[in-house]
Design a protein around this motif. Structure first.
Motif, PDB file in Angstrom:
ATOM      1  N   ALA A 568     -14.930 -61.857 -19.874  1.00  0.00           N
ATOM      2  CA  ALA A 568     -15.839 -60.915 -19.798  1.00  0.00           C
ATOM      3  C   ALA A 568     -15.747 -60.178 -18.909  1.00  0.00           C
ATOM      4  CB  ALA A 568     -17.147 -60.869 -20.256  1.00  0.00           C
ATOM      5  N   ILE A 569     -15.882 -61.558 -17.571  1.00  0.00           N
ATOM      6  CA  ILE A 569     -15.942 -61.030 -16.044  1.00  0.00           C
ATOM      7  C   ILE A 569     -14.651 -60.528 -16.151  1.00  0.00           C
ATOM      8  CG2 ILE A 569     -15.979 -61.482 -13.482  1.00  0.00           C
ATOM      9  CD1 ILE A 569     -17.677 -63.671 -14.875  1.00  0.00           C
ATOM     10  N   ALA A 570     -13.662 -60.982 -16.089  1.00  0.00           N
ATOM     11  CA  ALA A 570     -12.404 -60.959 -16.246  1.00  0.00           C
ATOM     12  C   ALA A 570     -11.960 -59.427 -16.630  1.00  0.00           C
ATOM     13  CB  ALA A 570     -11.095 -61.106 -15.938  1.00  0.00           C
ATOM     14  N   GLU A 571     -12.086 -58.880 -17.878  1.00  0.00           N
ATOM     15  CA  GLU A 571     -12.219 -57.654 -18.396  1.00  0.00           C
ATOM     16  C   GLU A 571     -13.371 -56.151 -17.474  1.00  0.00           C
ATOM     17  OE1 GLU A 571     -10.817 -59.115 -22.743  1.00  0.00           O
ATOM     18  OE2 GLU A 571     -13.313 -59.035 -21.797  1.00  0.00           O
ATOM     19  N   LEU A 572     -13.844 -56.791 -17.427  1.00  0.00           N
ATOM     20  CA  LEU A 572     -15.475 -55.994 -16.644  1.00  0.00           C
ATOM     21  C   LEU A 572     -14.639 -55.628 -15.197  1.00  0.00           C
ATOM     22  CD1 LEU A 572     -17.486 -54.324 -17.140  1.00  0.00           C
ATOM     23  CD2 LEU A 572     -18.726 -55.719 -16.400  1.00  0.00           C
ATOM     24  N   ARG A 573     -14.344 -56.672 -14.488  1.00  0.00           N
ATOM     25  CA  ARG A 573     -14.241 -56.115 -12.603  1.00  0.00           C
ATOM     26  C   ARG A 573     -15.208 -55.484 -12.214  1.00  0.00           C
ATOM     27  NH1 ARG A 573      -8.666 -57.857 -12.271  1.00  0.00           N
ATOM     28  NH2 ARG A 573      -7.102 -57.858 -13.640  1.00  0.00           N
ATOM     29  N   PRO A 574     -16.662 -55.923 -12.433  1.00  0.00           N
ATOM     30  CA  PRO A 574     -17.404 -55.778 -12.043  1.00  0.00           C
ATOM     31  C   PRO A 574     -17.287 -55.097 -10.539  1.00  0.00           C
ATOM     32  CG  PRO A 574     -17.939 -57.978 -12.350  1.00  0.00           C
ATOM     33  CD  PRO A 574     -17.024 -57.630 -13.001  1.00  0.00           C
ATOM     34  N   GLY A 575     -18.608 -54.151  -9.502  1.00  0.00           N
ATOM     35  CA  GLY A 575     -17.979 -54.359  -7.870  1.00  0.00           C
ATOM     36  C   GLY A 575     -18.634 -53.674  -7.969  1.00  0.00           C
ATOM     37  N   SER A 576     -20.799 -55.023  -8.545  1.00  0.00           N
ATOM     38  CA  SER A 576     -21.913 -55.004  -8.148  1.00  0.00           C
ATOM     39  C   SER A 576     -22.599 -56.281  -8.230  1.00  0.00           C
ATOM     40  CB  SER A 576     -22.777 -53.217  -7.869  1.00  0.00           C
ATOM     41  OG  SER A 576     -22.891 -53.514  -9.412  1.00  0.00           O
ATOM     42  N   LEU A 577     -23.571 -56.504  -7.756  1.00  0.00           N
ATOM     43  CA  LEU A 577     -24.639 -57.004  -8.840  1.00  0.00           C
ATOM     44  C   LEU A 577     -24.956 -57.403  -9.722  1.00  0.00           C
ATOM     45  CD1 LEU A 577     -26.121 -59.804  -5.715  1.00  0.00           C
ATOM     46  CD2 LEU A 577     -24.436 -60.476  -6.796  1.00  0.00           C
ATOM     47  N   HIS A 578     -25.586 -55.908  -9.764  1.00  0.00           N
ATOM     48  CA  HIS A 578     -25.881 -55.391 -11.156  1.00  0.00           C
ATOM     49  C   HIS A 578     -25.513 -55.202 -11.754  1.00  0.00           C
ATOM     50  CE1 HIS A 578     -28.747 -52.318 -13.711  1.00  0.00           C
ATOM     51  NE2 HIS A 578     -27.600 -51.457 -13.112  1.00  0.00           N
ATOM     52  N   THR A 579     -24.103 -54.585 -12.259  1.00  0.00           N
ATOM     53  CA  THR A 579     -22.714 -55.062 -12.735  1.00  0.00           C
ATOM     54  C   THR A 579     -22.450 -56.000 -13.733  1.00  0.00           C
ATOM     55  OG1 THR A 579     -22.448 -52.712 -12.030  1.00  0.00           O
ATOM     56  CG2 THR A 579     -20.901 -54.137 -13.613  1.00  0.00           C
ATOM     57  N   LEU A 580     -22.854 -57.436 -12.641  1.00  0.00           N
ATOM     58  CA  LEU A 580     -22.790 -58.235 -12.674  1.00  0.00           C
ATOM     59  C   LEU A 580     -23.402 -58.363 -13.921  1.00  0.00           C
ATOM     60  CD1 LEU A 580     -20.341 -60.826 -12.943  1.00  0.00           C
ATOM     61  CD2 LEU A 580     -22.088 -61.423 -11.103  1.00  0.00           C
ATOM     62  N   GLY A 581     -24.292 -58.740 -13.747  1.00  0.00           N
ATOM     63  CA  GLY A 581     -25.681 -59.069 -13.913  1.00  0.00           C
ATOM     64  C   GLY A 581     -26.395 -58.682 -15.542  1.00  0.00           C
ATOM     65  N   THR A 582     -24.307 -57.686 -15.933  1.00  0.00           N
ATOM     66  CA  THR A 582     -25.233 -57.064 -17.846  1.00  0.00           C
ATOM     67  C   THR A 582     -24.204 -57.728 -18.192  1.00  0.00           C
ATOM     68  OG1 THR A 582     -23.160 -55.657 -17.216  1.00  0.00           O
ATOM     69  CG2 THR A 582     -25.608 -54.834 -16.659  1.00  0.00           C
ATOM     70  N   VAL A 583     -23.218 -58.796 -18.026  1.00  0.00           N
ATOM     71  CA  VAL A 583     -22.028 -59.921 -19.024  1.00  0.00           C
ATOM     72  C   VAL A 583     -23.056 -60.787 -19.792  1.00  0.00           C
ATOM     73  CG1 VAL A 583     -20.541 -61.478 -18.368  1.00  0.00           C
ATOM     74  CG2 VAL A 583     -20.546 -59.552 -16.637  1.00  0.00           C
ATOM     75  N   SER A 584     -22.619 -60.550 -20.621  1.00  0.00           N
ATOM     76  CA  SER A 584     -23.457 -62.232 -21.302  1.00  0.00           C
ATOM     77  C   SER A 584     -23.195 -63.255 -20.625  1.00  0.00           C
ATOM     78  CB  SER A 584     -23.123 -61.743 -22.832  1.00  0.00           C
ATOM     79  OG  SER A 584     -23.562 -62.936 -23.368  1.00  0.00           O
ATOM     80  N   GLY A 585     -24.473 -63.784 -20.368  1.00  0.00           N
ATOM     81  CA  GLY A 585     -24.326 -65.366 -19.970  1.00  0.00           C
ATOM     82  C   GLY A 585     -24.385 -65.880 -18.921  1.00  0.00           C
ATOM     83  N   ILE A 586     -25.052 -64.356 -17.469  1.00  0.00           N
ATOM     84  CA  ILE A 586     -25.785 -64.799 -16.715  1.00  0.00           C
ATOM     85  C   ILE A 586     -26.757 -63.695 -16.782  1.00  0.00           C
ATOM     86  CG2 ILE A 586     -24.893 -63.892 -14.355  1.00  0.00           C
ATOM     87  CD1 ILE A 586     -21.950 -63.185 -15.092  1.00  0.00           C
ATOM     88  N   GLY A 587     -27.447 -64.925 -16.055  1.00  0.00           N
ATOM     89  CA  GLY A 587     -28.762 -64.502 -16.292  1.00  0.00           C
ATOM     90  C   GLY A 587     -29.585 -64.745 -14.846  1.00  0.00           C
ATOM     91  N   GLU A 588     -30.832 -64.548 -14.483  1.00  0.00           N
ATOM     92  CA  GLU A 588     -30.754 -64.029 -13.112  1.00  0.00           C
ATOM     93  C   GLU A 588     -31.030 -65.191 -12.444  1.00  0.00           C
ATOM     94  OE1 GLU A 588     -35.428 -65.150 -12.135  1.00  0.00           O
ATOM     95  OE2 GLU A 588     -35.406 -62.630 -12.181  1.00  0.00           O
ATOM     96  N   ARG A 589     -30.543 -66.611 -12.475  1.00  0.00           N
ATOM     97  CA  ARG A 589     -30.585 -68.040 -11.541  1.00  0.00           C
ATOM     98  C   ARG A 589     -28.698 -68.192 -11.415  1.00  0.00           C
ATOM     99  NH1 ARG A 589     -32.730 -72.749  -9.805  1.00  0.00           N
ATOM    100  NH2 ARG A 589     -31.206 -73.889  -8.865  1.00  0.00           N
ATOM    101  N   ARG A 590     -27.947 -67.801 -12.598  1.00  0.00           N
ATOM    102  CA  ARG A 590     -26.742 -67.884 -12.251  1.00  0.00           C
ATOM    103  C   ARG A 590     -26.619 -66.192 -11.016  1.00  0.00           C
ATOM    104  NH1 ARG A 590     -25.611 -69.885 -18.178  1.00  0.00           N
ATOM    105  NH2 ARG A 590     -25.122 -71.996 -17.944  1.00  0.00           N
ATOM    106  N   LEU A 591     -27.228 -65.593 -11.393  1.00  0.00           N
ATOM    107  CA  LEU A 591     -26.444 -63.946 -10.689  1.00  0.00           C
ATOM    108  C   LEU A 591     -27.152 -64.395  -9.821  1.00  0.00           C
ATOM    109  CD1 LEU A 591     -25.556 -61.279 -11.238  1.00  0.00           C
ATOM    110  CD2 LEU A 591     -27.885 -60.802 -10.993  1.00  0.00           C
ATOM    111  N   ALA A 592     -28.263 -65.459  -8.959  1.00  0.00           N
ATOM    112  CA  ALA A 592     -28.376 -65.376  -7.505  1.00  0.00           C
ATOM    113  C   ALA A 592     -27.309 -66.292  -6.976  1.00  0.00           C
ATOM    114  CB  ALA A 592     -29.946 -65.758  -7.441  1.00  0.00           C
ATOM    115  N   GLU A 593     -27.281 -67.612  -8.192  1.00  0.00           N
ATOM    116  CA  GLU A 593     -26.048 -68.523  -7.006  1.00  0.00           C
ATOM    117  C   GLU A 593     -24.629 -68.481  -6.496  1.00  0.00           C
ATOM    118  OE1 GLU A 593     -27.821 -70.935  -6.149  1.00  0.00           O
ATOM    119  OE2 GLU A 593     -29.535 -71.641  -6.762  1.00  0.00           O
TER     120      GLU A 593
END
Length: 903
Positions: A568-593
């Motif tokens: 999902a990350i490879a297909e979405l290619r997010p440019g910000s933490l906010h967009t990355l946080g919308t990917v299924s399976g990325i919660g608060e802790r994983r986003l921060a880490e």
């Protein structure tokens, strides 16, 4: 214990998104969570990969107390706990792998209310000590995973599970949740009776696994067929190959290894150490295939298994479903592939007939075998047959099984069946399929002389031998022939109707079909590609980064992110933490880490690092050097010996690697441990050929030389309630932090405090907080807990755990140097201690060596090292170059520098 109110679902959804990174529940998960969180019991039937674990993990966070999870296998416990800790959930386990002191620490955490979830084996739970512990604690719920083990009718019966009736006796008010992937009516009744779930609601999810393609082919040369299947469809993928016997496992694994595939063997006859090594390699490495008996698999939580292959018939359709369900847990396209022949059918029927089981058990098992054989021989959609066995209607055809993709021909073969049955009767019901086929084909050999005069001799010459093998196999599968004495085939009473011609008999002509055309196979494969060509390079880069991260943390790669999340990350290619946080399976802790690292990879599209040997870290992570570029330290060295030949400029070879043995390594400042009698010092480093530009690593000695000597698992066992922290990537600081100059005295004090915390907790120094955080603290010099919030690398967990110690260290340093209170611009910078300064110089030197080797600008030579040494260590520093030693082993170059310090 209080029950949850009707407001539980908004809170549950908030936790689901924050912790797991999912925006909604799947299937019946929401109803299960609401039921259990409200204090009621439940029985859950959900397929492997359907999200069973969430059904008890989330209610454990909603309810007061600790959730107790009864789990049958140690490997499953460790995987689940590792994953939960990565999510920021306080989890631990009690099993035989823990030392007595570690087990006591877990028990103390339970009593102190510092755990959200505790995993225990049924044997451990039943101990009086454990039951007494639970009576003293507040229990949120009991979750009994793999609950079919309760029943002797289940396919994985375990006697200890039947004793779990103690839960109802000792804790009648605590909600109990039984979960399993497969259970027929009899097994469900046993689960309800043993676990006291008589009136509990039953939640049944769809058993359909739409991402799995089911395929069965006739067994000819099974190993060759398996090899072709892997090489043409799943080369480089992780998979499981099931065999019936230990001997078959070892022979198949050895043969596949000879063909160049990464394969391990696993069966109950191997030594525990061998089994553990095989399992660890399968779980931790990409693309490893395990060949195993059914002793392997229950509780294996590896989501990116792309195929499950059977070289022999499983014992039942339940077993087949459970085993094939280990493929594609991440929801991506996967294959359940099996070869199946007459000998398999004969063998399983004979094993059942010869068993010592009571007659009622034999009848039940015979029915299960008939259902499995019907599934194998079906000419209709396999998914319809499979789901129908579990009572679920499927409006097929599915379009994702071999029967749908390549429908077999079916015709009335009553005449051929009569010939075969007659041959069996006339030869005395005592010969095997090969002999009967020879009689029907009229083949002469030394064994069948006495039967050449029979009317059936040569009666079937019009057909190919494969046709007769197919007819005989289907007659055995359908119960018209059975395994008799002398390993022969015997006609059963139900064959009378066929012999009399009273009923038609539709059989498959699958053996007459030509091999699937190459274009058809390629078309089928193209529809199953998990990720497009455009996104695949980034997906592979993310996977390489994940493997490195997992190696550093001593966890399996999918604990970091699943393949589905990376896709999902490879297909979405997010440019910000906010967009990355919308990917299924990325919660608060994983986003921060991991957010900053992932975004860097998305920007560059390349992962420049290679997994370092376990037990190594970067020099800057241990505090041996700040993470700065060479240009920020001094003038780059240009007088290095140039390499000759373009092939030598590759960064991937051994010459591009600087490494070190795991001995004689210390954290600063502990000079007594590394200075020999002559006053000379060895300063080894380790890095991979594709490390950071500041890529110097330090190998940890496991015998107490450094605080890094403990494994992360051991660290967590020493304090199970503590969630493991991981180092963040260096961040660009803004505002006052960026403008201020770090205070040297504060930096030294923080370094000492970090090393003290490392010794106390058993964690590595860089896991307490990384150097980027130390630099930010030394620049801002916070004096209150509130001022710690927002600093890079200091989340709520770290502030809670280490905040007071950090503030004390800063206050003590500033009290010793009151002039520093006025700000960095007025601070008086004192020189670092000689030991620290010297090691900073050495780390800088080695970082430059690593950088130039990697870029191909230099090669290792004594002249090169002396030249760099003189530029890094000017006259008067008191440190002299005293020689070096270079060793090569397994593609890794070990460089040891000897430093003589003047006293």
């Amino acid at each position: 214990m209080r029950a949850m109110t009707g407001e539980v679902m908004p809170q549950a959804l908030e936790i689901l998104q924050r912790v797991w990174g999912y925006n909604e529940f799947r299937g019946v998960q929401a109803q299960i969570v609401q039921t259990v969180a409200g204090g009621r019991h439940a029985l859950v039937l959900m397929p492997t990969g359907g999200g069973k674990s969430l059904c008890y993990q989330l209610p454990s966070l909603l309810r007061p107390g600790v959730g107790i999870v009864v789990s049958p296998l140690i490997a499953l416990m460790k995987d689940q706990v590792d994953t939960l800790r990565q999510l920021g959930v306080r989890a631990a386990f009690l099993n035989s792998t823990l030392t007595p002191s570690a087990a006591r620490a877990v028990e103390q955490a339970v009593l102190a209310g510092r755990l959200d979830l505790l995993y225990v084996a049924p044997e451990r739970l039943l101990l009086p000590r454990t039951l007494d512990l639970l009576h003293q604690a507040q229990i949120a719920l009991f979750a009994i995973d793999e609950a079919h083990c309760v029943s002797q009718w289940g396919h994985d019966f375990r006697p200890e599970y039947q004793q779990l009736s103690v839960l109802e006796e000792h804790f009648p008010e605590v909600p109990r949740l039984a979960l399993t992937a497969t259970a027929d009516d009899r097994t469900r009744a046993d689960i309800r009776r043993v676990l006291g779930l008589t009136n509990a609601p039953e939640f049944i999810s769809s058993f359909d696994r739409p991402n799995i393609q089911y395929r069965i082919t006739n067994k000819d040369k099974p190993k060759d067929q398996l090899l072709e299947f892997i090489q043409t469809e799943h080369l480089g993928d992780a998979g499981v190959v099931y065999c019936l016997s230990r001997r078959s496992v070892e022979e198949t694994a050895s043969w596949l290894q000879e063909q160049g595939l990464p394969v391990v063997a696993y069966h109950a006859g191997l030594a525990p150490e061998e089994r553990n090594r095989a399992q660890e390699r399968f779980l931790n490495e990409e693309g490893v295939i395990v060949v195993a008996t059914v002793a392997f698999g229950m509780g294996i939580d590896k989501p990116n298994v792309r195929f499950v292959a059977h070289l022999d018939l499983p014992k039942s359709l339940e077993g087949y479903y459970q085993e094939t369900g280990r493929a594609g847990r991440d929801g991506l396209a996967s294959t359940a592939w099996m070869v199946y022949g007459l000998a398999d059918v004969v063998n399983v029927r004979r094993m059942l007939a010869d068993s010592d089981a009571p007659e009622d058990v034999k009848r039940i098992e015979s029915g299960k075998l008939d259902a499995l054989l019907t599934y194998c021989e079906t000419a209709s959609c396999r998914r319809q047959v499979l789901l129908g066995y579990f009572g679920e209607a499927y409006a097929g055809p599915c379009g994702n099984c071999d029967v749908c993709l390549n429908p077999p021909s079916v015709r009335d073969m009553r005449r051929e069946a009569q010939m075969a049955l007659s041959a069996a009767i006339r030869t005395g019901n005592r010969f095997g399929a090969a002999y009967l086929a020879d009689i029907l084909l009229g083949k002469e050999n030394d064994k069948n002389k006495r039967h050449r005069s029979l009317p059936t001799y040569g009666i079937g010459k019009e057909h190919d031998p494969k046709v007769w093998r197919s007819v005989l196999r289907q007659l055995v599968s359908l119960g018209y022939l059975t395994a008799g004495p002398y390993h022969g085939l015997t006609v059963t009473p139900q064959a009378k109707a066929i012999l009399r011609g009273e009923t038609p008999l539709l059989l498959r002509e699958d053996t007459l079909l030509p091999r699937q055309a190459k274009r058809t196979r390629e078309k089928a494969q193209a529809t199953r590609v998990a990720i497009g060509a455009h996104d695949k390079p980034l997906f592979l880069a993310l996977r390489a980064w994940r493997a490195e991260r997992a190696g550093q943390l001593k966890v399996t790669p999918y604990v970091i992110f699943s393949d589905a999340t990376l896709k999902a990350i490879a297909e979405l290619r997010p440019g910000s933490l906010h967009t990355l946080g919308t990917v299924s399976g990325i919660g608060e802790r994983r986003l921060a880490e991991y957010g900053a690292e992932v975004l860097r990879l998305v920007r560059t599209g390349v992962h420049e690092e290679q997994a370092r040997p376990r037990g190594t870290v970067q020099a800057h992570e241990l505090g041996l050097a700040p993470e700065v570029s060479w240009g920020a330290v001094g003038t780059p060295v240009h007088s290095l010996t140039p390499l000759v030949g373009a092939e030598q400029r590759s960064a991937g070879g051994p010459s591009g690697t600087v490494a070190a043995p795991s001995s004689r390594v210390t954290e600063v400042p502990r000079p007594a441990e590394v200075v020999d009698a002559s006053g000379a010092r060895d300063v080894p480093v380790e890095r991979s050929s594709l490390a950071h530009s500041a890529g110097v690593g330090v190998a940890a000695q496991p015998s107490g030389v450094t605080e890094m000597s403990k494994s992360p698992q051991a660290m967590n066992d020493s304090d199970p309630a503590m969630v493991r922290e991981v180092p963040e990537e260096p961040v660009v600081m803004s505002g006052a932090v960026q403008a201020a100059e770090p205070d040297a005295a504060v930096a030294v004090a923080l370094g000492e405090a970090r090393r003290a915390l490392a010794r106390e907790t058993g964690y590595a120094a860089y896991l307490i907080f990384p150097n980027a955080t130390l630099t930010a603290l030394a620049a801002r010099r916070p004096r209150t807990m509130a001022e710690l919030v927002g600093l890079p690398g200091l989340g709520p967990k770290r502030i809670e755990a280490y905040g007071e110690r950090i503030l004390d260290a800063i206050a003590n340093a500033l009290e010793r140097e009151p002039h520093a209170l006025g700000g960095a611009e007025h601070a008086v910078q004192e020189p670092l201690p000689s030991e620290t300064a010297e090691l900073l110089h050495v780390a800088t030197l080695l970082e430059q060596v690593a950088k130039d080797l990697r870029s191909g600008q230099a090669q290792l030579s004594s002249g090169t090292l002396v030249t760099i040494w003189r530029e890094v260590f000017p006259e008067g520093t008191g440190a002299n170059f005293d020689g070096s030693q270079v060793q090569e082993k397994d593609g890794v170059t070990t460089l040891v520098l000897r430093v003589k310090r003047e006293t």
